[in-house]
Design a protein around this motif. Structure first.
Motif, PDB file in Angstrom:
ATOM      1  N   ASP A 102      33.816  51.735  62.818  1.00 36.35           N
ATOM      2  CA  ASP A 102      33.492  52.497  64.292  1.00 36.35           C
ATOM      3  C   ASP A 102      32.127  52.272  64.703  1.00 36.35           C
ATOM      4  O   ASP A 102      31.260  52.255  63.820  1.00 36.35           O
ATOM      5  CB  ASP A 102      33.834  53.954  64.317  1.00 36.35           C
ATOM      6  N   ALA A 103      32.233  51.787  65.973  1.00 36.50           N
ATOM      7  CA  ALA A 103      30.572  51.493  66.374  1.00 36.50           C
ATOM      8  C   ALA A 103      30.476  52.168  67.895  1.00 36.50           C
ATOM      9  O   ALA A 103      31.335  52.383  68.661  1.00 36.50           O
ATOM     10  CB  ALA A 103      30.326  50.194  66.457  1.00 36.50           C
ATOM     11  N   ALA A 104      29.187  52.539  68.308  1.00 36.91           N
ATOM     12  CA  ALA A 104      29.078  53.262  69.570  1.00 36.91           C
ATOM     13  C   ALA A 104      27.699  52.496  69.815  1.00 36.91           C
ATOM     14  O   ALA A 104      26.744  52.585  69.204  1.00 36.91           O
ATOM     15  CB  ALA A 104      28.906  54.776  69.344  1.00 36.91           C
ATOM     16  N   GLU A 105      27.496  52.554  71.245  1.00 33.48           N
ATOM     17  CA  GLU A 105      26.342  51.858  71.842  1.00 33.48           C
ATOM     18  C   GLU A 105      25.964  52.716  72.840  1.00 33.48           C
ATOM     19  O   GLU A 105      26.745  53.339  73.681  1.00 33.48           O
ATOM     20  CB  GLU A 105      26.377  50.398  72.405  1.00 33.48           C
ATOM     21  N   ALA A 106      24.475  52.745  73.369  1.00 33.35           N
ATOM     22  CA  ALA A 106      24.090  53.529  74.498  1.00 33.35           C
ATOM     23  C   ALA A 106      22.471  53.236  74.522  1.00 33.35           C
ATOM     24  O   ALA A 106      21.976  52.812  73.825  1.00 33.35           O
ATOM     25  CB  ALA A 106      24.339  55.227  74.125  1.00 33.35           C
ATOM     26  N   GLN A 107      22.224  54.022  75.755  1.00 37.05           N
ATOM     27  CA  GLN A 107      20.557  53.562  75.902  1.00 37.05           C
ATOM     28  C   GLN A 107      19.813  54.462  75.032  1.00 37.05           C
ATOM     29  O   GLN A 107      18.695  54.353  74.740  1.00 37.05           O
ATOM     30  CB  GLN A 107      20.419  53.970  77.655  1.00 37.05           C
ATOM     31  N   ARG A 108      20.324  55.594  74.880  1.00 36.71           N
ATOM     32  CA  ARG A 108      19.494  56.690  73.821  1.00 36.71           C
ATOM     33  C   ARG A 108      20.486  57.370  73.173  1.00 36.71           C
ATOM     34  O   ARG A 108      21.579  57.776  73.418  1.00 36.71           O
ATOM     35  CB  ARG A 108      18.719  57.734  75.028  1.00 36.71           C
ATOM     36  N   ALA A 109      19.773  57.768  71.991  1.00 31.77           N
ATOM     37  CA  ALA A 109      20.446  58.645  71.091  1.00 31.77           C
ATOM     38  C   ALA A 109      19.480  59.770  70.408  1.00 31.77           C
ATOM     39  O   ALA A 109      18.217  59.466  70.229  1.00 31.77           O
ATOM     40  CB  ALA A 109      21.123  57.847  69.595  1.00 31.77           C
ATOM     41  N   THR A 127      33.814  51.840  70.138  1.00 32.59           N
ATOM     42  CA  THR A 127      34.874  51.145  69.608  1.00 32.59           C
ATOM     43  C   THR A 127      35.204  51.091  68.436  1.00 32.59           C
ATOM     44  O   THR A 127      34.775  51.734  67.449  1.00 32.59           O
ATOM     45  CB  THR A 127      34.228  49.736  69.836  1.00 32.59           C
ATOM     46  N   GLN A 128      36.612  50.777  68.284  1.00 31.52           N
ATOM     47  CA  GLN A 128      37.119  50.928  67.074  1.00 31.52           C
ATOM     48  C   GLN A 128      38.309  49.765  67.280  1.00 31.52           C
ATOM     49  O   GLN A 128      39.185  49.857  67.747  1.00 31.52           O
ATOM     50  CB  GLN A 128      37.970  52.025  66.532  1.00 31.52           C
ATOM     51  N   GLY A 129      37.904  48.684  66.257  1.00 33.94           N
ATOM     52  CA  GLY A 129      38.966  47.568  66.332  1.00 33.94           C
ATOM     53  C   GLY A 129      38.634  47.025  67.860  1.00 33.94           C
ATOM     54  O   GLY A 129      37.633  46.989  68.280  1.00 33.94           O
ATOM     55  N   GLN A 130      40.201  46.752  68.460  1.00 31.62           N
ATOM     56  CA  GLN A 130      40.117  46.316  69.596  1.00 31.62           C
ATOM     57  C   GLN A 130      39.934  47.576  70.695  1.00 31.62           C
ATOM     58  O   GLN A 130      40.340  47.197  71.930  1.00 31.62           O
ATOM     59  CB  GLN A 130      41.319  45.344  70.023  1.00 31.62           C
ATOM     60  N   LYS A 154      36.566  56.065  80.571  1.00 28.09           N
ATOM     61  CA  LYS A 154      37.077  54.953  80.571  1.00 28.09           C
ATOM     62  C   LYS A 154      37.693  54.552  79.332  1.00 28.09           C
ATOM     63  O   LYS A 154      36.882  54.332  78.344  1.00 28.09           O
ATOM     64  CB  LYS A 154      36.816  54.032  81.422  1.00 28.09           C
ATOM     65  N   SER A 155      39.035  54.181  79.260  1.00 30.64           N
ATOM     66  CA  SER A 155      39.432  53.663  77.769  1.00 30.64           C
ATOM     67  C   SER A 155      40.322  52.521  78.062  1.00 30.64           C
ATOM     68  O   SER A 155      41.022  52.241  78.916  1.00 30.64           O
ATOM     69  CB  SER A 155      40.208  54.783  77.097  1.00 30.64           C
ATOM     70  N   ILE A 156      40.396  51.545  76.828  1.00 31.87           N
ATOM     71  CA  ILE A 156      41.125  50.393  76.768  1.00 31.87           C
ATOM     72  C   ILE A 156      41.787  50.684  75.193  1.00 31.87           C
ATOM     73  O   ILE A 156      41.223  50.918  74.372  1.00 31.87           O
ATOM     74  CB  ILE A 156      40.380  49.059  76.667  1.00 31.87           C
ATOM     75  N   LEU A 157      43.446  51.008  75.482  1.00 32.21           N
ATOM     76  CA  LEU A 157      43.871  51.067  74.475  1.00 32.21           C
ATOM     77  C   LEU A 157      44.728  49.795  73.796  1.00 32.21           C
ATOM     78  O   LEU A 157      45.610  49.207  74.957  1.00 32.21           O
ATOM     79  CB  LEU A 157      44.924  52.221  74.644  1.00 32.21           C
ATOM     80  N   GLN A 158      44.727  49.669  72.714  1.00 32.30           N
ATOM     81  CA  GLN A 158      45.666  48.473  72.237  1.00 32.30           C
ATOM     82  C   GLN A 158      46.752  49.225  71.626  1.00 32.30           C
ATOM     83  O   GLN A 158      46.823  50.025  70.705  1.00 32.30           O
ATOM     84  CB  GLN A 158      45.123  47.571  71.089  1.00 32.30           C
ATOM     85  N   SER A 159      47.931  48.578  71.708  1.00 30.84           N
ATOM     86  CA  SER A 159      49.162  49.019  71.374  1.00 30.84           C
ATOM     87  C   SER A 159      49.674  48.643  69.821  1.00 30.84           C
ATOM     88  O   SER A 159      50.298  49.127  69.150  1.00 30.84           O
ATOM     89  CB  SER A 159      50.459  48.700  72.329  1.00 30.84           C
ATOM     90  N   GLY A 160      48.913  47.678  69.447  1.00 32.81           N
ATOM     91  CA  GLY A 160      49.016  47.026  68.235  1.00 32.81           C
ATOM     92  C   GLY A 160      50.322  45.869  68.213  1.00 32.81           C
ATOM     93  O   GLY A 160      50.300  45.171  67.366  1.00 32.81           O
ATOM     94  N   ASN A 161      50.899  45.920  69.512  1.00 37.43           N
ATOM     95  CA  ASN A 161      52.061  44.847  69.602  1.00 37.43           C
ATOM     96  C   ASN A 161      51.076  43.607  70.437  1.00 37.43           C
ATOM     97  O   ASN A 161      50.148  43.867  71.453  1.00 37.43           O
ATOM     98  CB  ASN A 161      52.796  45.048  70.460  1.00 37.43           C
TER      99      ASN A 161
END
Length: 162
Positions: A102-109, A127-130, A154-161
């Motif tokens: 898993d990865a995360a990006e932001a302007q500040r942490a 993100t995790q995978g796609q 907002k999310s982008i979900l990959q079904s695995g197919n």
């Protein structure tokens, strides 16, 4: 629960509902982070202020603790009053946090060492995978590997197919 399963549950509940658009609970990191592990910092430059109990790392800063890595151009380290350890880290200028796949990006942490909480703000992307989720703010609980994303999620979900 894996990141993908958390996203799948969100999708089934109807991501467009106002409550979910305001904030969403997701998984982050496949392993629990040991917040008591030593913190290792590398950087191009270090400036220490003995009066304030702070250290400023600049240039290609990489911080490691257990399996987690945080990188940023600038990290301010605030030490405990007795100087016996680190109280918190403030990373700015574009931050990347990686834990397992898993990865995360932001302007500040802002990372509170004692509580094991990282708060990411400004153009957050996890993100995790796609699969990916974005928002204005993410609060990551390293002890249990969960995160809450808030602010125009907002999310982008990959079904695995394919």
């Amino acid at each position: 629960m894996t990141f993908f399963r958390a996203f799948s549950c969100i999708a089934l509940l109807g991501l467009t509902t106002p409550a979910l658009a305001q904030g969403t609970q997701v998984a982050f990191g496949t392993i629990q982070q040991d917040t008591s592990a030593p913190v290792e910092v590398t950087a191009d430059e270090l400036n220490v202020n003995q009066d304030t109990g702070a250290a400023l790392f600049t240039g290609n800063v990489v911080i490691g603790q257990g399996e987690m890595r945080l990188s940023a151009p600038r990290v301010l380290v605030i030490y405990l009053e007795d100087r016996a350890g680190i109280e918190r880290l403030e990373a700015t200028g574009g931050v990347t946090v990686v834990s397992g796949p898993d990865a995360a990006e932001a302007q500040r942490a802002d990372y509170s060492i004692d509580t094991g909480v990282i708060v990411l703000t400004g153009d957050v992307l996890m993100t995790q995978g796609q699969s990916a989720i974005s928002g204005d703010k993410a609060t990551i609980q390293l002890d249990d590997g969960t995160a809450r994303v808030q602010g125009r999620v907002k999310s982008i979900l990959q079904s695995g197919n394919e």
